[in-house]
Design an enzyme around this catalytic site. Structure first.
Site, PDB file in Angstrom:
ATOM      1  N   HIS A   1      -2.191  -1.273   7.935  1.00 18.35           N
ATOM      2  CA  HIS A   1      -1.315  -1.317   9.114  1.00 18.35           C
ATOM      3  C   HIS A   1      -1.343   0.011   9.867  1.00 18.35           C
ATOM      4  O   HIS A   1      -1.116   0.042  11.070  1.00 18.35           O
ATOM      5  CB  HIS A   1       0.116  -1.664   8.710  1.00 18.35           C
ATOM      6  CG  HIS A   1       0.283  -3.095   8.315  1.00 18.35           C
ATOM      7  ND1 HIS A   1       0.449  -4.103   9.237  1.00 18.35           N
ATOM      8  CD2 HIS A   1       0.295  -3.684   7.103  1.00 18.35           C
ATOM      9  CE1 HIS A   1       0.572  -5.258   8.599  1.00 18.35           C
ATOM     10  NE2 HIS A   1       0.475  -5.032   7.302  1.00 18.35           N
TER      11      HIS A   1
ATOM     12  N   ASP B   1       0.651  -8.709  10.197  1.00 21.08           N
ATOM     13  CA  ASP B   1       1.188  -9.782   9.371  1.00 21.08           C
ATOM     14  C   ASP B   1       1.686 -10.874  10.303  1.00 21.08           C
ATOM     15  O   ASP B   1       2.398 -10.597  11.275  1.00 21.08           O
ATOM     16  CB  ASP B   1       2.338  -9.273   8.501  1.00 21.08           C
ATOM     17  CG  ASP B   1       1.876  -8.281   7.447  1.00 21.08           C
ATOM     18  OD1 ASP B   1       0.689  -8.322   7.070  1.00 21.08           O
ATOM     19  OD2 ASP B   1       2.709  -7.480   6.991  1.00 21.08           O
TER      20      ASP B   1
ATOM     21  N   ALA C   1       0.841  -1.200   0.000  1.00 21.62           N
ATOM     22  CA  ALA C   1       0.000   0.000   0.000  1.00 21.62           C
ATOM     23  C   ALA C   1       0.874   1.248   0.000  1.00 21.62           C
ATOM     24  O   ALA C   1       1.970   1.261   0.565  1.00 21.62           O
ATOM     25  CB  ALA C   1      -0.899   0.006   1.231  1.00 21.62           C
TER      26      ALA C   1
ATOM     27  N   SER D   1      -2.350   2.224   3.917  1.00 19.42           N
ATOM     28  CA  SER D   1      -2.076   0.907   4.484  1.00 19.42           C
ATOM     29  C   SER D   1      -2.989   0.593   5.661  1.00 19.42           C
ATOM     30  O   SER D   1      -3.175   1.425   6.553  1.00 19.42           O
ATOM     31  CB  SER D   1      -0.625   0.828   4.961  1.00 19.42           C
ATOM     32  OG  SER D   1      -0.404  -0.376   5.663  1.00 19.42           O
TER      33      SER D   1
ATOM     34  N   HIS E   1      -1.614 -11.731   5.998  1.00 24.41           N
ATOM     35  CA  HIS E   1      -2.147 -10.415   6.373  1.00 24.41           C
ATOM     36  C   HIS E   1      -3.533 -10.557   7.004  1.00 24.41           C
ATOM     37  O   HIS E   1      -4.508 -10.857   6.327  1.00 24.41           O
ATOM     38  CB  HIS E   1      -2.218  -9.515   5.136  1.00 24.41           C
ATOM     39  CG  HIS E   1      -2.653  -8.114   5.431  1.00 24.41           C
ATOM     40  ND1 HIS E   1      -1.759  -7.078   5.582  1.00 24.41           N
ATOM     41  CD2 HIS E   1      -3.880  -7.577   5.605  1.00 24.41           C
ATOM     42  CE1 HIS E   1      -2.438  -5.954   5.826  1.00 24.41           C
ATOM     43  NE2 HIS E   1      -3.725  -6.241   5.847  1.00 24.41           N
TER      44      HIS E   1
ATOM     45  N   GLU F   1      -2.083 -12.658   0.030  1.00 24.30           N
ATOM     46  CA  GLU F   1      -1.246 -12.516   1.223  1.00 24.30           C
ATOM     47  C   GLU F   1      -1.851 -13.335   2.355  1.00 24.30           C
ATOM     48  O   GLU F   1      -2.650 -12.823   3.146  1.00 24.30           O
ATOM     49  CB  GLU F   1      -1.137 -11.045   1.652  1.00 24.30           C
ATOM     50  CG  GLU F   1      -0.371 -10.170   0.697  1.00 24.30           C
ATOM     51  CD  GLU F   1      -0.112  -8.768   1.247  1.00 24.30           C
ATOM     52  OE1 GLU F   1      -0.574  -8.442   2.366  1.00 24.30           O
ATOM     53  OE2 GLU F   1       0.556  -7.995   0.544  1.00 24.30           O
TER      54      GLU F   1
END
Length: 154
Positions: free
Chosen positions: A67, A74, A60, A65, A126, A123
């Site tokens: 996050h 993750d 991202a 993101s 994630h 992913e």
């Protein structure tokens, strides 16, 4: 890893990891909250390695993101050396995580076969916290967050 997430997500992650340990599954929190600056560094490194178009599929942009929300982490396992690799999804830990994460309010945010919907490559590591009710509903119907939200809005 709980200090890297919002409180509700952190508590759910602690319960998820505890259950994994009870069942003989080793999970490792690799990357939780990221600042704008850290995400900028990560994205820039991907652009340097892959070019901007490919970087957009695997990382991202800063400010975009998950996050940065404190709701994403993750996760990996010793089976893949704690790395964030697609093969994690095929490990015992990766399969366990995919089956059990929704019970704790998490979804595999970028599932295989949904790249056209999410805009990101697969992913299996994630996790995104959405709450148990929503995670279970998404898992039951094999929906991404985009598909789930579109269905609720429509």
């Amino acid at each position: 890893p709980k200090r890297l997430l919002r409180a509700e997500a952190a508590e759910a992650l602690e319960r998820l990891f505890a259950r994994a340990t009870q069942e003989g599954i080793a999970l490792v929190g690799v990357s939780g909250y990221r600042s704008y600056e850290r995400q900028r560094e990560i994205f820039a490194a991907h652009v340097a390695d892959l070019g901007e178009e490919a970087a957009n599929r695997v990382s991202a942009r800063p400010g975009e993101s998950e996050h940065q929300t404190g709701l994403a982490i993750d996760v990996s396992s010793p089976e893949v050396g704690g790395l964030l690799v697609e093969s994690f999804g095929e490990t015992e830990a990766g399969r366990w995580l995919a089956r059990n994460a929704p019970k704790y309010g998490f979804v595999i945010r970028y599932p295989r076969g949904k790249e056209g919907v999410t805009g990101y490559a697969y992913e299996p590591w994630h996790l995104r916290y959405v709450g148990t009710e929503h995670a279970l509903a998404m898992a039951e119907r094999s929906l991404t967050l985009e598909e789930y939200l579109a269905g609720r809005a429509g």
